[in-house]
Every structure is written in structure tokens, then in C-alpha cells.
Design a protein around this motif. Structure first.
Motif, PDB file in Angstrom:
ATOM      1  N   THR A 133      21.282 -56.447 -21.799  1.00  0.00           N
ATOM      2  CA  THR A 133      20.789 -56.812 -23.133  1.00  0.00           C
ATOM      3  C   THR A 133      21.083 -55.804 -24.228  1.00  0.00           C
ATOM      4  OG1 THR A 133      18.626 -55.744 -22.823  1.00  0.00           O
ATOM      5  CG2 THR A 133      18.863 -58.017 -22.026  1.00  0.00           C
ATOM      6  N   GLY A 134      21.441 -54.591 -23.838  1.00  0.00           N
ATOM      7  CA  GLY A 134      21.639 -53.548 -24.844  1.00  0.00           C
ATOM      8  C   GLY A 134      20.355 -52.915 -25.321  1.00  0.00           C
ATOM      9  N   ALA A 135      19.246 -53.219 -24.651  1.00  0.00           N
ATOM     10  CA  ALA A 135      17.962 -52.606 -25.015  1.00  0.00           C
ATOM     11  C   ALA A 135      18.013 -51.095 -24.772  1.00  0.00           C
ATOM     12  CB  ALA A 135      16.831 -53.222 -24.199  1.00  0.00           C
ATOM     13  N   MET A 136      17.196 -50.368 -25.486  1.00  0.00           N
ATOM     14  CA  MET A 136      17.139 -48.916 -25.349  1.00  0.00           C
ATOM     15  C   MET A 136      16.160 -48.541 -24.237  1.00  0.00           C
ATOM     16  SD  MET A 136      16.153 -46.030 -28.223  1.00  0.00           S
ATOM     17  CE  MET A 136      14.381 -46.078 -27.967  1.00  0.00           C
ATOM     18  N   GLN A 137      16.647 -47.748 -23.294  1.00  0.00           N
ATOM     19  CA  GLN A 137      15.806 -47.303 -22.189  1.00  0.00           C
ATOM     20  C   GLN A 137      14.885 -46.172 -22.655  1.00  0.00           C
ATOM     21  OE1 GLN A 137      14.373 -47.570 -18.513  1.00  0.00           O
ATOM     22  NE2 GLN A 137      16.448 -48.386 -18.622  1.00  0.00           N
ATOM     23  N   VAL A 138      13.616 -46.311 -22.382  1.00  0.00           N
ATOM     24  CA  VAL A 138      12.654 -45.246 -22.673  1.00  0.00           C
ATOM     25  C   VAL A 138      12.189 -44.695 -21.336  1.00  0.00           C
ATOM     26  CG1 VAL A 138      10.532 -44.609 -23.872  1.00  0.00           C
ATOM     27  CG2 VAL A 138      11.931 -46.489 -24.750  1.00  0.00           C
ATOM     28  N   HIS A 139      12.759 -43.571 -20.945  1.00  0.00           N
ATOM     29  CA  HIS A 139      12.458 -43.033 -19.619  1.00  0.00           C
ATOM     30  C   HIS A 139      11.044 -42.471 -19.586  1.00  0.00           C
ATOM     31  CE1 HIS A 139      12.846 -40.883 -15.814  1.00  0.00           C
ATOM     32  NE2 HIS A 139      13.947 -41.578 -15.609  1.00  0.00           N
ATOM     33  N   ALA A 140      10.403 -42.636 -18.438  1.00  0.00           N
ATOM     34  CA  ALA A 140       9.000 -42.231 -18.307  1.00  0.00           C
ATOM     35  C   ALA A 140       8.814 -40.724 -18.347  1.00  0.00           C
ATOM     36  CB  ALA A 140       8.421 -42.781 -17.007  1.00  0.00           C
ATOM     37  N   TYR A 141       9.834 -39.957 -17.948  1.00  0.00           N
ATOM     38  CA  TYR A 141       9.613 -38.511 -17.888  1.00  0.00           C
ATOM     39  C   TYR A 141      10.859 -37.655 -18.041  1.00  0.00           C
ATOM     40  CZ  TYR A 141      10.776 -39.569 -12.983  1.00  0.00           C
ATOM     41  OH  TYR A 141      11.381 -40.034 -11.854  1.00  0.00           O
ATOM     42  N   ASP A 142      12.029 -38.154 -17.687  1.00  0.00           N
ATOM     43  CA  ASP A 142      13.196 -37.270 -17.647  1.00  0.00           C
ATOM     44  C   ASP A 142      14.099 -37.464 -18.855  1.00  0.00           C
ATOM     45  OD1 ASP A 142      14.575 -35.191 -16.517  1.00  0.00           O
ATOM     46  OD2 ASP A 142      15.737 -36.423 -15.133  1.00  0.00           O
ATOM     47  N   ALA A 143      13.548 -37.232 -20.042  1.00  0.00           N
ATOM     48  CA  ALA A 143      14.306 -37.323 -21.286  1.00  0.00           C
ATOM     49  C   ALA A 143      13.683 -36.362 -22.287  1.00  0.00           C
ATOM     50  CB  ALA A 143      14.284 -38.750 -21.831  1.00  0.00           C
ATOM     51  N   VAL A 144      14.526 -35.730 -23.087  1.00  0.00           N
ATOM     52  CA  VAL A 144      14.036 -34.723 -24.036  1.00  0.00           C
ATOM     53  C   VAL A 144      12.969 -35.292 -24.978  1.00  0.00           C
ATOM     54  CG1 VAL A 144      14.687 -33.227 -25.963  1.00  0.00           C
ATOM     55  CG2 VAL A 144      16.071 -33.251 -23.875  1.00  0.00           C
ATOM     56  N   PRO A 145      13.176 -36.470 -25.595  1.00  0.00           N
ATOM     57  CA  PRO A 145      12.130 -36.973 -26.496  1.00  0.00           C
ATOM     58  C   PRO A 145      10.806 -37.242 -25.787  1.00  0.00           C
ATOM     59  CG  PRO A 145      14.201 -38.127 -26.879  1.00  0.00           C
ATOM     60  CD  PRO A 145      14.372 -37.353 -25.609  1.00  0.00           C
ATOM     61  N   THR A 146      10.865 -37.674 -24.533  1.00  0.00           N
ATOM     62  CA  THR A 146       9.638 -37.911 -23.776  1.00  0.00           C
ATOM     63  C   THR A 146       8.900 -36.603 -23.523  1.00  0.00           C
ATOM     64  OG1 THR A 146      10.625 -39.832 -22.680  1.00  0.00           O
ATOM     65  CG2 THR A 146       8.670 -38.884 -21.665  1.00  0.00           C
ATOM     66  N   LEU A 147       9.597 -35.599 -22.995  1.00  0.00           N
ATOM     67  CA  LEU A 147       8.959 -34.312 -22.726  1.00  0.00           C
ATOM     68  C   LEU A 147       8.429 -33.675 -24.007  1.00  0.00           C
ATOM     69  CD1 LEU A 147      10.232 -34.445 -19.816  1.00  0.00           C
ATOM     70  CD2 LEU A 147      10.496 -31.972 -20.021  1.00  0.00           C
ATOM     71  N   ALA A 148       9.208 -33.768 -25.066  1.00  0.00           N
ATOM     72  CA  ALA A 148       8.762 -33.165 -26.325  1.00  0.00           C
ATOM     73  C   ALA A 148       7.504 -33.849 -26.833  1.00  0.00           C
ATOM     74  CB  ALA A 148       9.873 -33.241 -27.363  1.00  0.00           C
ATOM     75  N   GLY A 149       7.461 -35.171 -26.721  1.00  0.00           N
ATOM     76  CA  GLY A 149       6.254 -35.889 -27.124  1.00  0.00           C
ATOM     77  C   GLY A 149       5.052 -35.468 -26.305  1.00  0.00           C
ATOM     78  N   GLN A 150       5.233 -35.361 -24.993  1.00  0.00           N
ATOM     79  CA  GLN A 150       4.109 -34.951 -24.144  1.00  0.00           C
ATOM     80  C   GLN A 150       3.703 -33.504 -24.445  1.00  0.00           C
ATOM     81  OE1 GLN A 150       3.996 -37.790 -23.635  1.00  0.00           O
ATOM     82  NE2 GLN A 150       5.079 -38.696 -21.902  1.00  0.00           N
ATOM     83  N   GLY A 151       4.654 -32.692 -24.837  1.00  0.00           N
ATOM     84  CA  GLY A 151       4.346 -31.303 -25.175  1.00  0.00           C
ATOM     85  C   GLY A 151       3.421 -31.163 -26.368  1.00  0.00           C
ATOM     86  N   THR A 152       3.355 -32.198 -27.209  1.00  0.00           N
ATOM     87  CA  THR A 152       2.436 -32.128 -28.354  1.00  0.00           C
ATOM     88  C   THR A 152       0.988 -32.061 -27.907  1.00  0.00           C
ATOM     89  OG1 THR A 152       2.235 -34.552 -28.649  1.00  0.00           O
ATOM     90  CG2 THR A 152       4.064 -33.431 -29.788  1.00  0.00           C
ATOM     91  N   CYS A 153       0.704 -32.488 -26.682  1.00  0.00           N
ATOM     92  CA  CYS A 153      -0.666 -32.426 -26.169  1.00  0.00           C
ATOM     93  C   CYS A 153      -1.131 -30.973 -26.075  1.00  0.00           C
ATOM     94  CB  CYS A 153      -0.734 -33.105 -24.796  1.00  0.00           C
ATOM     95  SG  CYS A 153      -2.378 -33.146 -24.076  1.00  0.00           S
ATOM     96  N   LEU A 154      -0.292 -30.099 -25.519  1.00  0.00           N
ATOM     97  CA  LEU A 154      -0.665 -28.688 -25.405  1.00  0.00           C
ATOM     98  C   LEU A 154      -0.622 -27.990 -26.754  1.00  0.00           C
ATOM     99  CD1 LEU A 154      -1.542 -27.144 -22.831  1.00  0.00           C
ATOM    100  CD2 LEU A 154      -0.489 -29.364 -22.407  1.00  0.00           C
TER     101      LEU A 154
END
Length: 304
Positions: A133-154
Motif C-alpha cells: 500500500t505504500g503506508a509508512m511503517q511506524v516501528h514499535a521500538y527500533d527507529a530513531v524517532p520512536t526512541l527519541a519520542g520515548q526519551g522525552t519521558c525521562l
């Protein structure tokens, strides 16, 4: 090499106004006093909303929308973020996600696809959907934007006055602890806590590289990645990893409810289980903090 401090600062600016600033407090549970961040009060019941919003806000999302594989919490977060930003979303989850988490995903507005097997099978199905479909994959954990987003918690927790020397964090695929390590950059000790029946990071640290593991147990629908993310592994070398039994997780979850009236799923209690069970024993005078990360138990306790 990724400048994690800069990535997390940028993520914090993006997600501001889209995610909750979750409460912090000091709790006394099971004879232990510790600082706690109540991240299970985040949108859709877990920290995952941070990475989902950061990923979508940092990208040019295609007309095909977004797709994600998830044990449950990530899919709900992606669905919620996509709906808030006006994008279609398809989420693939394994059967072990359970009815409660599937219901959360469906309420988010995403199209939910239940896949036989475990998280790895859901990821394969999500990748097939992406290719078709060409949809954008949003990886649950192994991607820079994901880790950076989770890092905002700390980052947020430190701005709320975190005093602890040591932070206990549950590990699945490694997005949350990876983001924490990226932000803290050695300023505080981080202890990785995993169920003995889902020792993803523990096995990788022993082997010297990410390896596949069999997963099971009471927290498998949230901490059930079969291999630690490469980004997390790169950040976690030298981190202390401890394993907790399912019984200890169940006990910690019950103690959180009985003594602090905090209702979390098993994965959300895993970090505390290390403290209550003695899997992690603080040094005299060591100040400890526990990140409570998820509140989507199976079954839903209010599902009549």
C-alpha cells in the motif's frame, strides 16, 4: 552517530501539546520507598504515545497512511496519534495481545488486524501491508524517532525534579529504555528489568549481540519482542540487566493496587517487581525510581 540529546530535545518540542505531562510522586510499596513516574496515565495507557506522535509529526505521511505492528500498546498509540493528526492507520497485533488491548486499538480509530502467533508474525504482516500500500511503517521500538519520542519521558521527569540515583525500567523491544539511556547519557544508573520468560536484552548482553529468544509469560503481550532493537543494544552495552519471575510481577502489580491504588498491567509492574523481589537490591542510601509504564491489563477490569 546519533546525537540523542538533540533528537530528544527536538522530539520534546514536537510532541508538546500532543502528549500528557504525566504525574510523579513518591510511593511506599512493599516496604520500599521510591520515586515513581505514572506514565501509565499517558494517552492510551502507555508511554508509547510519545514515540508515535514524534514519528508522525517528523514525517511526510503518505496518502496510504501509517501501519504498525504491536503487542497492543504501540498500536493503540499509533492509532490515537494518527487519528489526532488526520491519517488512516492499520495496526497488526498477535493473538496474545488479548481482547482488552485489541479493544483499545479499535477505539483509537485504527483498523486492527489480529495475526496468529507472536509479535514477529504481526511485524511480518505489517511489512507486507507496507509493501502493498505504500503506508509508512511506524516501528514499535527500533527507529530513531520512536526512541527519541520515548526519551522525552525521562527528559520530562528530570524537569519534574527527579532525584534518584537509579531508575528501574522494564524492557521489551528496547524503545523506552533506549530513549532513557539516550537522554540520561550516564548521568544516572539505569537498570533494565525483564521477565525471565522474555529476556530479550539480557540474552543480547550475554551473547554480545542481539539474538532471537523465545518469549512467554504474564507480560508477553507488552514485553514480548523476540529480539532487542539494534538501537537499544548500542545504547545498553554495560547496563545492568536483571530478570524477574512471573510470580514477582503478579505480586508487584497486586501491591501497587493494594498499597498505592495504581492499576497497571503486568508489564507496568515489572520494574517494581525487581525491587520487591530482591532481583535488584539498592546499596545503602541509594535513591531509587521506578517507571510505571503501562495500564492496559487483560482482561479489562471494568469490562462487564
Amino acid at each position: 552517530m546519533t546525537d540523542w540529546q538533540a533528537e530528544i530535545e527536538a522530539a520534546a518540542a514536537r510532541v508538546d501539546g500532543h502528549v500528557r505531562r504525566t504525574p510523579v510522586c513518591t510511593l511506599d510499596v512493599g516496604g520500599h520507598r521510591f520515586e515513581a513516574k505514572l506514565e501509565h496515565m499517558q494517552h492510551t495507557g502507555s508511554f508509547k504515545a510519545r514515540g508515535a506522535f514524534n514519528t508522525l509529526l517528523a514525517a511526510d505521511v503518505p496518502a496510504g497512511g501509517v501501519v504498525a505492528a504491536s503487542g497492543g500498546n504501540h498500536g493503540a498509540a499509533v492509532g490515537y496519534a494518527a487519528a489526532a493528526l488526520g491519517h488512516p492507520a492499520h495496526v497488526f497485533v498477535p493473538e496474545i495481545a488479548g481482547a482488552a488491548k485489541i479493544a483499545v486499538i479499535e477505539r483509537s480509530g485504527a483498523t486492527c488486524h489480529v495475526v496468529p502467533g507472536v509479535y514477529a508474525d504481526a511485524l511480518a504482516a505489517a511489512r507486507a501491508h507496507e509493501a502493498a500500500t505504500g503506508a509508512m511503517q511506524v516501528h514499535a521500538y527500533d527507529a530513531v524517532p520512536t526512541l527519541a519520542g520515548q526519551g522525552t519521558c525521562l527528559r520530562e521527569w528530570e524537569r519534574q525534579g527527579l532525584e534518584a540515583d537509579t531508575v528501574l525500567i522494564a524492557v521489551g523491544g528496547g524503545g523506552l529504555i533506549g530513549g532513557a539511556l539516550g537522554w540520561l547519557a550516564g548521568r544516572r544508573k539505569v537498570v533494565a528489568v525483564e521477565p525471565r520468560r522474555a529476556p530479550t536484552l539480557h540474552a543480547a548482553l550475554e551473547a554480545g549481540a542481539p539474538v532471537d529468544v523465545e518469549v512467554g509469560g504474564v507480560a508477553a503481550n507488552a514485553l514480548g519482542a523476540s529480539r532487542i532493537g539494534t538501537l537499544c543494544f548500542g545504547l545498553a552495552r554495560g547496563v545492568r540487566s536483571v530478570l524477574v519471575e512471573d510470580d514477582a510481577i503478579i505480586h508487584a502489580r497486586r501491591a501497587l493496587w493494594q498499597e498505592a491504588r495504581q492499576l497497571v498491567e503486568p508489564a507496568g509492574a515489572a520494574a517494581l517487581a525487581a525491587l520487591l523481589s530482591g532481583a535488584y537490591v539498592p546499596e545503602p542510601g541509594e535513591r531509587v525510581a521506578v517507571l510505571l509504564c503501562g495500564a492496559n491489563p487483560e482482561p479489562d477490569p471494568l469490562d462487564a
